[in-house]
Design a protein around this motif. Structure first.
Motif, PDB file in Angstrom:
ATOM      1  N   GLU C 152       0.820  -1.222   0.000  1.00  0.00           N
ATOM      2  CA  GLU C 152       0.000   0.000   0.000  1.00  0.00           C
ATOM      3  C   GLU C 152       0.857   1.279   0.000  1.00  0.00           C
ATOM      4  O   GLU C 152       0.327   2.378  -0.037  1.00  0.00           O
ATOM      5  N   SER C 153       2.171   1.103   0.051  1.00  0.00           N
ATOM      6  CA  SER C 153       3.051   2.266   0.169  1.00  0.00           C
ATOM      7  C   SER C 153       3.181   3.004  -1.168  1.00  0.00           C
ATOM      8  O   SER C 153       3.186   2.396  -2.243  1.00  0.00           O
ATOM      9  N   ASP C 154       3.305   4.333  -1.100  1.00  0.00           N
ATOM     10  CA  ASP C 154       3.533   5.120  -2.310  1.00  0.00           C
ATOM     11  C   ASP C 154       4.909   4.853  -2.907  1.00  0.00           C
ATOM     12  O   ASP C 154       5.173   5.198  -4.060  1.00  0.00           O
ATOM     13  N   ALA C 155       5.779   4.250  -2.117  1.00  0.00           N
ATOM     14  CA  ALA C 155       7.140   3.986  -2.586  1.00  0.00           C
ATOM     15  C   ALA C 155       7.232   2.738  -3.457  1.00  0.00           C
ATOM     16  O   ALA C 155       8.296   2.419  -3.973  1.00  0.00           O
ATOM     17  N   TRP C 156       6.107   2.039  -3.576  1.00  0.00           N
ATOM     18  CA  TRP C 156       6.096   0.814  -4.369  1.00  0.00           C
ATOM     19  C   TRP C 156       4.954   0.815  -5.382  1.00  0.00           C
ATOM     20  O   TRP C 156       3.902   1.387  -5.133  1.00  0.00           O
ATOM     21  N   VAL C 157       5.203   0.142  -6.513  1.00  0.00           N
ATOM     22  CA  VAL C 157       4.138  -0.116  -7.476  1.00  0.00           C
ATOM     23  C   VAL C 157       3.954  -1.627  -7.532  1.00  0.00           C
ATOM     24  O   VAL C 157       4.941  -2.360  -7.651  1.00  0.00           O
ATOM     25  N   ARG C 266      25.435   4.635  -3.588  1.00  0.00           N
ATOM     26  CA  ARG C 266      24.636   3.625  -4.292  1.00  0.00           C
ATOM     27  C   ARG C 266      23.161   3.983  -4.323  1.00  0.00           C
ATOM     28  O   ARG C 266      22.607   4.415  -3.316  1.00  0.00           O
ATOM     29  N   ARG C 267      22.558   3.760  -5.477  1.00  0.00           N
ATOM     30  CA  ARG C 267      21.107   3.830  -5.560  1.00  0.00           C
ATOM     31  C   ARG C 267      20.627   2.379  -5.687  1.00  0.00           C
ATOM     32  O   ARG C 267      20.920   1.693  -6.651  1.00  0.00           O
ATOM     33  N   VAL C 268      19.943   1.908  -4.658  1.00  0.00           N
ATOM     34  CA  VAL C 268      19.509   0.513  -4.633  1.00  0.00           C
ATOM     35  C   VAL C 268      18.084   0.403  -5.166  1.00  0.00           C
ATOM     36  O   VAL C 268      17.193   1.111  -4.693  1.00  0.00           O
ATOM     37  N   CYS C 269      17.921  -0.438  -6.166  1.00  0.00           N
ATOM     38  CA  CYS C 269      16.580  -0.711  -6.707  1.00  0.00           C
ATOM     39  C   CYS C 269      16.130  -2.074  -6.192  1.00  0.00           C
ATOM     40  O   CYS C 269      16.892  -3.043  -6.244  1.00  0.00           O
ATOM     41  N   SER C 270      14.891  -2.153  -5.739  1.00  0.00           N
ATOM     42  CA  SER C 270      14.425  -3.426  -5.177  1.00  0.00           C
ATOM     43  C   SER C 270      13.134  -3.897  -5.825  1.00  0.00           C
ATOM     44  O   SER C 270      12.280  -3.081  -6.196  1.00  0.00           O
ATOM     45  N   ILE C 271      13.023  -5.209  -5.925  1.00  0.00           N
ATOM     46  CA  ILE C 271      11.736  -5.820  -6.271  1.00  0.00           C
ATOM     47  C   ILE C 271      11.388  -6.784  -5.147  1.00  0.00           C
ATOM     48  O   ILE C 271      12.264  -7.284  -4.429  1.00  0.00           O
ATOM     49  N   ARG C 272      10.115  -7.017  -4.957  1.00  0.00           N
ATOM     50  CA  ARG C 272       9.684  -7.853  -3.850  1.00  0.00           C
ATOM     51  C   ARG C 272       8.429  -8.608  -4.296  1.00  0.00           C
ATOM     52  O   ARG C 272       7.539  -8.013  -4.908  1.00  0.00           O
ATOM     53  N   THR C 273       8.377  -9.900  -3.988  1.00  0.00           N
ATOM     54  CA  THR C 273       7.196 -10.684  -4.357  1.00  0.00           C
ATOM     55  C   THR C 273       6.699 -11.438  -3.143  1.00  0.00           C
ATOM     56  O   THR C 273       7.461 -12.169  -2.502  1.00  0.00           O
ATOM     57  N   ARG C 293       7.758  -3.185  -7.029  1.00  0.00           N
ATOM     58  CA  ARG C 293       9.116  -2.634  -7.238  1.00  0.00           C
ATOM     59  C   ARG C 293       9.129  -1.222  -6.670  1.00  0.00           C
ATOM     60  O   ARG C 293       8.072  -0.567  -6.569  1.00  0.00           O
ATOM     61  N   ASP C 294      10.323  -0.750  -6.330  1.00  0.00           N
ATOM     62  CA  ASP C 294      10.425   0.599  -5.738  1.00  0.00           C
ATOM     63  C   ASP C 294      11.185   1.566  -6.640  1.00  0.00           C
ATOM     64  O   ASP C 294      11.752   2.540  -6.172  1.00  0.00           O
ATOM     65  N   PHE C 295      11.186   1.295  -7.954  1.00  0.00           N
ATOM     66  CA  PHE C 295      11.899   2.175  -8.895  1.00  0.00           C
ATOM     67  C   PHE C 295      11.065   2.292 -10.171  1.00  0.00           C
ATOM     68  O   PHE C 295      10.134   1.495 -10.389  1.00  0.00           O
ATOM     69  N   SER C 301       4.731   0.963 -18.406  1.00  0.00           N
ATOM     70  CA  SER C 301       5.169  -0.119 -19.298  1.00  0.00           C
ATOM     71  C   SER C 301       6.119  -1.065 -18.562  1.00  0.00           C
ATOM     72  O   SER C 301       6.186  -2.251 -18.857  1.00  0.00           O
ATOM     73  N   VAL C 302       6.862  -0.539 -17.582  1.00  0.00           N
ATOM     74  CA  VAL C 302       7.727  -1.411 -16.772  1.00  0.00           C
ATOM     75  C   VAL C 302       6.851  -2.368 -15.955  1.00  0.00           C
ATOM     76  O   VAL C 302       7.128  -3.570 -15.854  1.00  0.00           O
TER      77      VAL C 302
END
Lengths: 367, 367, 367
Positions: C152-157, C266-273, C293-295, C301-302
């Protein structure tokens, strides 16, 4: 009147208690046809045989291989993996097995652990057939595979077929031992009333049951008469033998000749059919068939006509045995009974033999 | 709050332990409808009744015959054979049975062995129906077949229908005893809220359970009002009775009349429906139905309209009982419970009766 | 050589005796996903969860409700009835239940009997998910529902999907603990050989099993490289964690960054399932999935590309686990064995944990 009496039924059930039927355990110490040779190649083939999932393929050199179709690691079907060279790679975690069933690579490990493997079954190629031994490997003697050399002989022309019979293999064997059903199941194909009543002699030895039926003189139907040159000959002889050779092999042979000629002038024409049942489950059977003749060898139209005619009849048996199975599977054991008559003698002897073989294996495995 | 309590569930389960349900053994000592008379003729008809495969046909003279549908020799279904004169010839080896179930010919033998046969079931034709007795033949008294003479009477016009209900016959009987479901299952067909709340009287005797529901005065729906001439009459009476007559027979009757008229001037119009369930398996039922009326006899359009309307409602029951069966078959017995209310009284009494009949037979067979 | 030996098999079977498998009883004292929040509304939804039929709906205010899907009266499925206001009316006899499972109206009675009701299950809505507790209600603590706030976070899609897996939930959990299958099951999607051999560290605590796999440096595939801006960067890092959080929740996370940069740049990009299995039967599983994902948050389209790519891979697992289930269900228990290797450590630990949870519940219920 309502028949039969409880006493008759009880007696029939006592008699049947030592005859193999659909729920009798399979006989494992035996060679069975796993597949026609031509079915097995460089694609992984999974097939259920004697209730077990088996993987079949050929090495690059062409040697047939049979392995348990279940990875030793997490039970994934190996047939859903890939064949690389002479090794099978599991489609789940990549465990790699050689043709002996040994695991030779676990991708997540630098050194492959010992003692991982799947069972390899002895498998022997004989001409058109691949024979598998699923019992005690120490007892697997290729010398006990029954002779099928006629299939490869220049003196014979053969054709083959397969049915996935939705019935048990014991019923099929009994059907093959019995010629009294021809006039009924095959009324529309090649049954004739005289066949059901023809005299026969039996030879019942332990594990070898043979019925010989002679119809002499007779008039051959065109399917046999035309290619053998005996059409219209009123003195034709038709000698049929039906032989149980093993739980996996029943051979039917018929000879035709002109009985009016002296022995040394007779030209005998023969047909021979190998019926090769391999249990799939207790209610279904891989039914392999190879049919041959030793006359009119060059005439391809005879091959075609005979194949069509015969396999139409075999299909009638397959359909009848399917209907029978539906009754057997839906009838409570305590209500089931079979009353045998004289002509059932060979079939009953054969079924007692199958039962004793199964029981003997079961006793051994409990030692 | 989570309900009901363990104590309530335990009490409900204790109560249900003596009520018939889907797994209660069938009651065999009873006459059941085997088929509509018109279904059975000179073709062999195989049908599963009370869990057993039964063969039905008629002799040349037209007498109905019921035999076990399994050859005494090798269990082939006799219904897959042929009917020759008054005899059935097995399609496998040609064993021939007469209409009493006796084997009178074994083609491979010159003399037919004695004591081969299949069970023949007493079967009685009464007008539109064939009644079979599958229990102890010594107890088969045709005098206990319930009266269905209205079906053949000139005073009634009837129509019939059949459903292969995918539910057990106990649930169907309970559905028929119960009128409180009309407003829900038949909300779209002929249920009305007043029906669910209408007063009723019950008559619960051993083996005969009757519920009478009187709705007086009422306004009849057009389907009954138009043909009875009571449309728009605000003083109409609607008296419905629902009677369990046997495990195989439930009769529903409804009478309409103008309650404003004195008794001797009333013209009473009646409809009557025989619901005739015969268990097929413990989860399926042959549901035979015959519906009749004693008014507007000459008007075929009334027959058609009433048949359509009623069978649409019966279909709603069939569909609902199918959904119910899916729950019953998938719920572990220890989790299943049923909490009954006052209006379930007749159904519960009927189910206790079915249970005691089944238990009594089971006790006898173990003697 | 035929392998493995009887001793190896016996040892493997002894080891497996305390590992959960398809026939291990379900764990009831746990929060499971009953449905996506969006699935449950003002239509009655019947769904089998942990082998039980459950009814799901929302009250008029939008609160989710879970009841036993079987009327306490005559077992009719409540999901075949109607929702009126906040009450459920049975489609058979009109028994009316409120959202707590209490029966509040029996149409045939002027006063509703007390103590009729069906079980209500605690159900909690958390963002996209509805969590149900089917065990001892006294132990139902919403505080033990695992954190899913990222969804539900705005930081994730996020995007979501569902499979009706025709396999047991234990096999799915083990599949998720294990990264060595990627190169095989997902050879066509995103498996690479280096992944199967990548070093990993495990953290195995009671009820929390975590595997971390670091691939540094590496070249990211375009699916991750393009949206994270790391395409073509030879010093990329790919850190994957696979965590068993509960019998109902397994979370997989992956982080990408340029390992050549110092930590603070570092810019860390994360995905989570979130993999959310809820057993349906012992051979089938409701497999809910939410991926985020948070990026590249604004790039729809991503989202689409990643969803397609990932769910193609998840479908490969679903198909593989279905094939596996067919083997498990058709192999007699005495013939089944699993030989584990080092990389199975986390999965084996997790299965022992599931087994001990199930056994502990079973021991309690027998007290």
């Amino acid at each position: 009147m309502t028949r039969p009496s409880d006493a008759i039924i009880a007696a029939a059930q006592r008699g049947a208690a030592t005859m193999a039927q659909r729920d009798t355990p399979f006989i494992f110490n035996e060679w069975y046809v796993a597949a026609f040779s031509a079915e097995v190649g460089r694609d992984l083939l999974g097939r259920k045989l004697l209730g077990k999932n088996v993987l079949l393929f050929r090495t690059q050199e062409g040697r047939a291989v049979a392995l348990d179709d279940r990875c030793a690691h997490r039970s994934y079907p190996l047939s859903a993996g890939t064949l690389e060279g002479d090794t099978v790679v599991c489609g789940y975690h990549g465990f790699r097995y050689d043709a002996s069933g040994d695991c030779i690579q676990v991708p997540s490990m630098s050194v492959c652990p010992r003692a991982i493997g799947v069972r390899a079954y002895p498998i022997i190629e004989r001409g058109l057939l691949l024979w598998i031994w699923m019992g005690d490997p120490a007892q697997a003697d290729p010398g006990t595979i029954r002779d099928t050399s006629f299939m490869e002989s220049d003196a014979w022309v053969c054709s083959s077929g397969y049915f996935n019979l939705q019935g048990n293999y014991v019923s099929l064997h009994e059907n093959l031992m019995d010629l009294t059903h021809l006039s009924y199941v095959h009324a529309k194909s090649f049954g004739t009333p005289e066949y059901a009543q023809a005299p026969y002699v039996t030879s019942l030895n332990d594990g070898h049951y043979k019925v010989t039926r002679s119809v002499v003189p007779t008039l051959l139907p065109p399917v046999w008469g035309d290619p053998s040159g005996l059409s219209g000959v009123p003195t034709a002889a038709r000698i049929a033998t039906s032989e149980f050779l093993s739980p996996a092999f029943h051979q039917v042979g018929t000879s035709f000749y002109d009985s009016a000629l002296p022995d040394d002038e007779r030209r005998v024409c023969s047909i021979r059919t190998a019926h090769l049942p391999t249990p799939e489950t207790n209610g279904s059977t891989h039914y392999f068939i190879i049919h041959g003749r030793d006359f009119a060898l060059a005439d391809a139209s005879v091959t075609e006509t005979m194949h069509e005619r015969l396999f139409m009849a075999f299909r009638e048996d397959v359909e009848a045995l399917g209907k029978l199975e539906r009754v057997l599977e839906s009838t409570p054991p305590e209500e089931l009974y079979e009353i045998s008559v004289t002509s059932d003698g060979p079939g009953v002897a054969m079924r007692r033999y199958l039962f004793s073989r199964a029981k003997s294996e079961s006793d051994q495995s409990q030692d």
